[in-house]
Design an enzyme around this catalytic site. Structure first.
Site, PDB file in Angstrom:
ATOM      1  N   GLU A 121     -22.080  55.326  53.721  1.00  0.00           N
ATOM      2  CA  GLU A 121     -20.995  55.626  54.661  1.00  0.00           C
ATOM      3  C   GLU A 121     -21.412  55.344  56.102  1.00  0.00           C
ATOM      4  O   GLU A 121     -21.242  56.156  57.005  1.00  0.00           O
ATOM      5  CB  GLU A 121     -20.540  57.079  54.488  1.00  0.00           C
ATOM      6  CG  GLU A 121     -19.990  57.359  53.095  1.00  0.00           C
ATOM      7  CD  GLU A 121     -19.427  58.759  52.929  1.00  0.00           C
ATOM      8  OE1 GLU A 121     -19.634  59.603  53.819  1.00  0.00           O
ATOM      9  OE2 GLU A 121     -18.759  59.012  51.911  1.00  0.00           O
ATOM     10  N   GLU A 269     -17.590  56.326  44.556  1.00  0.00           N
ATOM     11  CA  GLU A 269     -17.573  57.758  44.246  1.00  0.00           C
ATOM     12  C   GLU A 269     -16.138  58.251  44.244  1.00  0.00           C
ATOM     13  O   GLU A 269     -15.386  57.985  45.184  1.00  0.00           O
ATOM     14  CB  GLU A 269     -18.378  58.581  45.259  1.00  0.00           C
ATOM     15  CG  GLU A 269     -19.872  58.371  45.226  1.00  0.00           C
ATOM     16  CD  GLU A 269     -20.620  59.302  46.177  1.00  0.00           C
ATOM     17  OE1 GLU A 269     -19.983  60.220  46.746  1.00  0.00           O
ATOM     18  OE2 GLU A 269     -21.837  59.121  46.356  1.00  0.00           O
TER      19      GLU A 269
END
Length: 526
Positions: A121, A269
């Site tokens: 991220e 995810e």
């Protein structure tokens, strides 16, 4: 030895986890995280992955013991490079080659490494240096892999949905304006297109729904939408029956606005928590099972379903997570995404092949927390908290000042009873109330829990949060957002408090002797 013995019961519960005698691997992956205690041995977990028919496993690092255990197994593997390596790799091909040698070539091809995910991220981090080094690092890793004539490993990077400044309706999807498009976003999309890799996304409809459960449909979040509860995008005219498709397509529309509309998507995810804090609605076994079962069924369909904006396209998907991880900081949901408990017993039954329908599973209790909580909450010491662990946490909280522990000074309203537990409960609640809007969780390294029972006594009034409409749409969403960015370093959000070098509140002997009634001279926060 007792732990090892407990895991020898594998054959007993494998039948609970596997509903098909077929040995064919599924197209669904799982995230194998290690931020927890009392996990089963690695070789046992690898066997579990095979028996569960997991098609892929994603590691958040490149754990050598796990990679070695995955040798000669049917599970395809995704490994990860931590953010702190990015700048070194981007600026030094030798360093990149060394990383590939130690973490890929040492195990490939016996271990079926198929993805290398660079960073975590990255575009959600405040360190913009990482932004500019992301694609150069990805290129160096790919160059190193290709130099060994390896062409079945793709290089990507997992990004959070906060890379977009607009996601609804999906056609309005737009990348954040503070991320330089020409220098960061477009080079990333071009790299993925040129190398036929995937745009990996961490996508959690739970957080989108729970931040605004009054206006966002739970049925859409759980893949239970139909023509009567569907949503029509007013610009594109596309019909959406689930929230995940809306989120994925918003990225496709954002990419199209930059002239790059052929990038392939993958879900690095996704999942749904089976438990959480009192004020985290919808976090229960029923919803978690419903989400993941419907997700598997949809993503393993043949032919592929895709999304409304890109129908018929296969989307590689990793369920977060294989195990509950009790060492992850943040709010309660962060530690309860596992399809298995740490002892390997299933939280709920889940067939990763997608062959089972909803009616084939045993019934689960209906949820009781789908409605937002309204009322007062306090953060207090957990009943099972260890007194020796409480002392440094109490000192750390009170050493921060800000009036957090003023009421605990001798002669003040909350000085008595003079016990570690009583003082820690007040300090935890005071700190949590003060910093909750910044993402602080009532966790304190597992020593605290939320309660609806007012711990105030006499003239001692414990600080509390009144959770209502204005709170649930504000600070609650910000607090949940911390978990999505769990790799950020923020003292106010992680609550992994750094201890002062001097922490001599009381001696061990005094703690034992005075737990129920400590002498005043032993109890100071300076």
């Amino acid at each position: 030895m007792k732990i090892a013995e407990n895991f020898l019961i594998a054959p007993l519960f494998f039948c609970l986890l596997t509903f098909s005698n077929a040995l064919t691997s599924s197209r669904i992956g799982v995230v194998y995280g290690t931020q927890g205690t009392n996990f089963p041995p690695i070789n046992y977990t690898v066997q579990l992955l095979e028996i569960k028919n997991a098609g892929f496993v994603k590691l958040r690092d490149a754990n050598h013991e796990i990679l070695k255990s995955l040798s000669q197994k049917s599970v395809r593997v995704s490994i990860s490079i931590a953010n702190n390596f990015l700048v070194h790799i981007a600026s030094n091909q030798t360093f990149a080659n060394q990383w590939v040698q130690e973490n890929v070539l040492a195990y490939y091809p016996d271990t079926m490494i198929r993805f290398i995910l660079v960073g975590q991220e990255v575009l959600s981090q405040n360190d913009t240096t990482l932004w500019y080094n992301l694609v150069p690092a990805m290129r160096r890793i790919l160059d190193s892999v290709r130099s060994h004539n390896i062409h079945n490993i793709k290089v990507g990077t997992p990004l959070a949905m906060d890379i977009l400044e607009s996601t609804f309706p999906p056609s309005s999807g737009k990348f954040r304006s503070d991320i330089p498009h020409d220098q960061v976003i477009i080079p990333l999309l071009q790299f993925l297109n040129q190398t036929k890799s995937y745009f990996f996304l961490n996508v959690f409809p739970y957080f989108t729904w729970s931040a605004n459960p009054t206006n966002v449909s739970l049925d859409l979040a759980l893949f239970r939408g139909d023509k009567n509860s569907s949503y029509r995008d007013p610009e594109s005219g596309l019909i959406y029956t689930n929230l995940l498709d809306q989120m994925l397509d918003s990225v496709l529309f954002a990419s199209k606005k930059l002239g790059l509309d052929h990038v392939a998507l993958a879900i690095s995810e996704t999942g749904w928590p089976h438990a959480g804090d009192i004020d985290q609605p919808g976090a229960n076994r029923y919803n978690a099972a419903t989400y993941n079962r419907n997700l598997v069924h949809r993503m393993s369909a043949k032919p592929p379903i895709g999304t409304p904006a890109r129908p018929g396209v296969f989307i590689p998907t990793f369920i977060y997570a294989l195990f509950d991880e009790d060492q992850i900081p943040g709010r309660g949901t962060a530690r309860h995404f596992g399809i298995l408990q740490a002892n390997s017993w299933p939280v709920y039954d889940l067939d990763l092949t997608g062959k089972l329908g909803e009616g084939d599973y045993p019934l689960l209790p209906l949820p009781s927390n789908n409605e937002p909580f309204k009322g007062n909450l306090w953060c207090v010491v957990a009943s099972e908290a260890n007194i020796m662990e409480l002392v440094p946490q109490l000192e750390s909280v009170c050493s921060l000042g800000n009036g957090i522990c003023d009421a605990l000074s001798p002669g003040n309203d909350c000085y008595e009873p003079v016990t570690i537990r009583a003082h820690a409960s007040y300090a935890f609640s005071s700190y949590w109330v003060k910093f909750r809007s910044r993402g602080t969780a009532c966790h304190f390294n597992g020593l605290a829990v939320l309660t609806t029972t007012d711990p105030s006594h006499g003239s001692c009034k414990f600080p509390s949060i009144q959770v209502g409409l204005e709170i649930s749409l504000g600070t609650s969403a910000k607090a949940d957002d911390y978990w999505l960015k769990r790799h950020r370093s923020s003292p106010n959000s992680s609550l992994t408090l750094h201890l002062p070098k001097k922490h001599n509140l009381v001696s061990n002997e005094m703690l034992i002797a005075h737990e129920t009634c400590m002498e005043p001279e032993f109890f100071r926060y300076t």
